[in-house]
Design a protein around this motif. Sequence first.
Motif, mmCIF file in Angstrom:
data_model
loop_
_atom_site.group_PDB
_atom_site.id
_atom_site.type_symbol
_atom_site.label_atom_id
_atom_site.label_comp_id
_atom_site.label_asym_id
_atom_site.label_seq_id
_atom_site.Cartn_x
_atom_site.Cartn_y
_atom_site.Cartn_z
ATOM 1 N N TRP A 247 -28.993 25.105 39.918
ATOM 2 C CA TRP A 247 -29.245 24.108 39.043
ATOM 3 C C TRP A 247 -29.970 23.124 39.801
ATOM 4 O O TRP A 247 -29.860 22.831 41.206
ATOM 5 N N TYR B 57 -26.610 15.434 39.270
ATOM 6 C CA TYR B 57 -26.615 16.542 38.369
ATOM 7 C C TYR B 57 -25.438 15.981 37.181
ATOM 8 O O TYR B 57 -24.848 17.061 36.532
ATOM 9 N N LEU C 62 -24.857 17.387 33.715
ATOM 10 C CA LEU C 62 -23.839 18.451 33.260
ATOM 11 C C LEU C 62 -22.844 18.135 32.436
ATOM 12 O O LEU C 62 -22.076 18.898 31.664
#
Length: 970
Positions: free
Chosen positions: A865, A873, A876
């Motif tokens: 990712w 991130y 997510l």
Amino acid sequence: MFRSIFTSIIVALTSVTLQAQTRQSLNSNKVQWKLTPQSAIGKDSVQLYAPGFNTGNWVNAVVPGAVFTSYVEAGLEKDPNFGDNIYQVDKSKYNRNFWYRTELDIAKQPGETIWLNFEGINRRGEVFFNGVRLGLLDGFMHRGKFDITELVQTGKKNVLAVLVYWPTLPVPNLASPTYISSDGWDWMPSVPGLLQGITDDVYLTTTGRVTLVDPWVRTDLTREKDGLVSLTVGLMNSGEKELKGVISGTIQPGNISFSRNLNIGAGKTIQQSFDTAIFRQLLIRDPKLWWPNGYGEPHLYTMDLSFSVDGKPSDSRQIRFGIRKYTYDTLGSVLHISVNGERIFIKGGNWGMSEYLLRCRGDEYDLKMQLHREMNYNMVRNWIGSVTDEEFYDACDKYGIMVWDDFWLNSHPNLPTDVFAFNQNAVEKIRRLRNHASIALWCGDNEGYPLPPLNGWLRENVRAFDGDDRWYHANSHSDALTGSGPWVNFHPKWYFTKYPGGFGGNPGWGLRTEIGTAVFTNFESFKKFMPQDKWWPRNEMWDKHFFGKSAFNAGPDNYVSTINKSYGEAAGIEDFCRKAQLVNLETNKAMYEGWLHHMWNDASGIMTWMSQSAYPSMVWQTYDYYYDLTGAYFGVKKANEPIHIQWSYADNSVKLINTTLNKLSNVKAKATVYTLDGKEATQFGKEISLDAAANAATTCFDINFSIDNIAYKTKAVASSFSPEAGDANAVSDGSSGSRWSSNYTDNEWVYIDLGDKKEIAAVTLNWESAYAKAYKIQVSDDAVNWTDVYQTDNGKGGVDQINFKPVHTRYVKMQGIKRASEWGYSLYDFEVYGRNRSSALQDMQFIKLQLTDRQGKLLSDNFYWRSNKSSDYTALNKLPKASLKTSATLKKEGTQSVITASIVNKGRGVAFAIRVQVINSETGKQILPAIMNDNYFTLLKGESKTIRISFDTALLPDGKYKLLAEAYNK
């Protein structure tokens, strides 16, 4: 029960005419041992040698084991794993000498010699049998072999007593040879008693008068890789007259036999050697070689060796060995280890200890090494020689795990109190272990050089008692090594970027003997050792399990900061553990892939600190203390695949890593990029067919995430640059693994030359830690006269995405005004964009890599990712809820149960980082230990994955289980 155990001893001892040597364990699972402090005996010290002495108030002893462990097992101390129990123990109860005692029924037959054997006592032990002092064992690897034939009392109880001496404080290095970490380290607590005790096997053997002494099997290879086997063995005649006999040996497979007639004088020990000069059968054509894991099978041979007098066996041994040859070089100031003429890329881990209270025994070593094989490791470092059990080396031999084997010194500027005892134990270690195929290197000192005279002594010991068959390395992080550490997590690209610095040694990747990161457990393990009222938030009890100042080298603050920044602040301990596994996986995978990216240029290997867990903690492990396989385990397992496709966080290159001895022909490498909703971003995909050399890294292609970046690969100019970084062109080379850094003054700048005038409307600056607090973005047509299009006095570092009114220009400059640190300005990337920018780069992407052979069979896959905001991130957390369908079957294969499970993503989006567990339906607890082929995997819409889970059937005898499969976006 007591009587039946010793009946078996009598039977064994009377069978000596049928078998050359019998061995009867005297460990506590066979014999009742008791222990008590020496000070508790007082005036009864003589009486304890007499049969029937009252030991009713003594403690049942665990042998082999530590004194403190015996008290724990007897229920006299609270569970030392839980909370801060071990820190509350009164150490004065244990930091003293202890007596061990047992009574034995032993029968003897005419012509037999009965030996009492000790494999190790920590730190010293005086051995008494029926009131007679047999001797002193001085050091935890000092073996004792005592002839007790004339002392045995048939038909009466025989009393065996051992006075074990406390190692004394301080431990490093004064108490050596001993367990250096026994008084605590930054990964295990101080153990009351400093692990004193009868720490290795105790047993009886029966032989004739001639015994075999330290048989030594050595192997070599011819140029054609035929095997050369040689044997050197001592033969000791403990009798009172000269004896004639035959020494004979048989090697299997191959049924290769050899023998020689000998005369041995009374009371004499002679040395005999067998080699191909006389015994041509010891030249083995086309042998089955022993290879490290991933490079071939770790084939083993056995040699059955015996000495017979008048046709009757006197003594025998079986030696397991591997036919292999180690060689070494330091070309380019990098240590390389070769086996059978092939360089081995080291993928390994450090073992601090097998278990902090010495409770790892027997088959548990097999389990640990099986897990290491599953992680595709090929080396374990026995850090400071903390593991002494033969079973450890047996398992390494079996699974092809090389051993970097240390002696018992740790960079302290002091010698052991008794250098002669230290040296005697060093010789004992070499003589005891040298037959093991797995030992690849002997190391003198952890992060230092052995002080005189030990360095010279150790070097000569290896030469004399191992024939220089292995390399002696004085210092674990110097001399053709690249240091040790750091032991804290970094952004994945750091491991790819020149250079991931260590402490000591040479700069570069090279061979790194220690590097690591904190590794937090799953919640299921966390609650096994942490009191519920201390679960959340982080507190002083966490530090008792080394997630605080006690493990400062692990950087727990940095680890928590990474979780918060990358995945968002945790809502509680369960959420924290869940997010931690993503950090574990990503960091540990990048650590190995960073080294593999530079395979042989100049990297030759990496060993993580640590690959297994000796104490319930949140640092430096792959599987945890309870054998739960964390994200770190699966990150390491994936990165170390023998055939492996990987992506570089630093320069977006994709490489095929082939750490096998087989060339790959006409294989296909493919990269597919997906948006967060699982849609393919076709403009970023790549595919190529290629050949890949054996034992090498082969470049496939680059993934250009800068397809709209009009500054990509353009010329850059700067006011200055510092020697530790690259020149100005580093900001436009498309690699976040390179950077430009200025002089340490405020008025510094760097600009991009677009070649001709273009319309631009945005700039992205990817700062290193030395960023600008205040700066301008300027444009120019001639690189002389500049116009401001953006200015800030509140720079935050990281990734700055700057938008402004479109303008036509050729030159784009970052003009520094004020630095945020004492350093200069440092940029990884300076990107320039027009009006239109691919939407795929506005948030996050998934990268899926696949490597297939010419028939389309999958050889390797990988999944990442990626965020254009460095390691942010948090998007997510907005993934739609995953929907999974599972099915599973259970089959029994011998003593193992195997669950084959199918996990299907039946939802509309991505099922991210799926974790699978097997739960006992009756107890609701995890089935551990269990070996799994994969976990924390991601499925795109409609994709499925088959998971294989194996475990001991005894863990689930009724076969009733529940399969849990939960995605991160559950």
